[in-house]
Design an enzyme around this catalytic site. Structure first.
Site, PDB file in Angstrom:
ATOM      1  N   VAL A  16       6.402 -17.608 -24.786  1.00 25.15           N
ATOM      2  CA  VAL A  16       5.430 -16.975 -23.891  1.00 25.15           C
ATOM      3  C   VAL A  16       4.135 -16.597 -24.612  1.00 25.15           C
ATOM      4  CG1 VAL A  16       7.175 -16.125 -22.288  1.00 25.15           C
ATOM      5  CG2 VAL A  16       6.443 -14.679 -24.203  1.00 25.15           C
ATOM      6  N   GLY A  17       4.051 -16.862 -25.926  1.00 21.66           N
ATOM      7  CA  GLY A  17       2.807 -16.602 -26.644  1.00 21.66           C
ATOM      8  C   GLY A  17       2.838 -15.394 -27.559  1.00 21.66           C
ATOM      9  N   LYS A  43       7.333 -11.038 -39.363  1.00 19.74           N
ATOM     10  CA  LYS A  43       8.368 -11.527 -38.456  1.00 19.74           C
ATOM     11  C   LYS A  43       9.681 -11.477 -39.226  1.00 19.74           C
ATOM     12  CE  LYS A  43       9.739 -14.889 -35.075  1.00 19.74           C
ATOM     13  NZ  LYS A  43       9.260 -15.813 -34.039  1.00 19.74           N
ATOM     14  N   GLU A  54       6.637  -9.131 -35.112  1.00 19.83           N
ATOM     15  CA  GLU A  54       6.919 -10.068 -34.027  1.00 19.83           C
ATOM     16  C   GLU A  54       8.416 -10.257 -33.878  1.00 19.83           C
ATOM     17  OE1 GLU A  54       6.275 -14.708 -32.607  1.00 19.83           O
ATOM     18  OE2 GLU A  54       5.149 -13.951 -34.335  1.00 19.83           O
ATOM     19  N   GLY A  55       8.901 -10.091 -32.661  1.00 19.56           N
ATOM     20  CA  GLY A  55      10.316 -10.259 -32.383  1.00 19.56           C
ATOM     21  C   GLY A  55      10.685 -11.705 -32.131  1.00 19.56           C
ATOM     22  N   GLY A  58      12.164 -14.080 -29.211  1.00 23.17           N
ATOM     23  CA  GLY A  58      12.459 -14.146 -27.785  1.00 23.17           C
ATOM     24  C   GLY A  58      12.152 -12.843 -27.079  1.00 23.17           C
TER      25      GLY A  58
END
Length: 223
Positions: free
Chosen positions: A14-15, A33, A105-106, A108
């Site tokens: 989704v970006g 991440k 950043e996760g 999903g």
């Protein structure tokens, strides 16, 4: 020490990486991440490193590098490791001492499993992070967005707001209204994602980001 900003999404692809790069650029924040499940020519960290241009942001290495592109708990099982949230928390404490702003950043969405009993939402809670939710405009995104918002409220997560991206489809105002969470801005669809594009949209996101970070979370709506 500022609380980290955790970029999650209403699903996969989704970006999140695009938004994480723009937020890192806007705040001159470090990027991390912690879990990379599957990779081709580049890690997401390499992508962000190639897009951020402020000269202050540092891109930190992943803690778990998993070979299979799948749910992290399955990728970890295949690689004979177990994702341990306490270990990630200790790693975060070290990283957060370098720069007052850290963008995480996760993988999903919120209910992506990380091991046999814990999910991305549990990692967010453990890190006491403030959350940006990324919603991409597509058929079905209202449902996915509002389900994500409902879970955020059930888990009592600290939500900064939404960042929308891709084509404009008239969904954004409804998602903001029904979720009770504000919009931080949007990033339009483009064929060319480069440093200039990220810099341009980082500047557009920056004012609302800074206002949201200064707000008292206790004053935010709790519908």
């Amino acid at each position: 020490m500022n609380k980290p900003i955790f970029v999650t999404g209403i699903g996969t692809s989704v970006g999140k990486t695009l938004v994480a790069a723009a937020v890192s650029e806007a705040l001159q924040a470090d990027y991390w991440k912690p879990i990379q499940a599957g990779f081709g020519d580049d890690f997401d960290s390499v992508t962000v490193g190639n897009l951020v241009s402020n000269g202050i942001s540092k891109v930190h290495h992943e803690f778990y590098k998993l070979s299979m592109r799948s749910s992290p708990h399955l990728a970890a099982e295949k690689d004979n490791v177990r994702i341990d949230l306490s270990v990630l928390e200790r790693s975060f404490r070290h990283l957060s001492s370098v720069n007052p702003h850290l963008v995480i950043e996760g993988a999903g969405g919120l209910m992506v499993p990380l091991n046999e009993k814990e999910f991305v939402a549990d990692l967010i809670a453990k890190l006491d992070a403030r959350v940006i939710i990324v919603s991409r405009n597509y058929l079905g995104s209202i449902n996915h967005s509002l389900l994500t918002a409902q879970l955020c409220r059930q888990r009592n997560l600290n939500i900064l707001g939404w960042v929308f991206n891709d084509e404009v489809m008239g969904y954004e105002e409804d998602i903001v209204k029904w979720s009770g969470y504000p919009s931080l801005g949007r990033i339009p669809f483009t064929q060319t994602i480069d440093k200039a594009f990220i810099s341009e949209h980082a500047e557009k996101l920056k004012p609302q980001l800074e206002r949201s970070l200064q707000q008292d979370p206790a004053k935010k709506p709790n519908r």
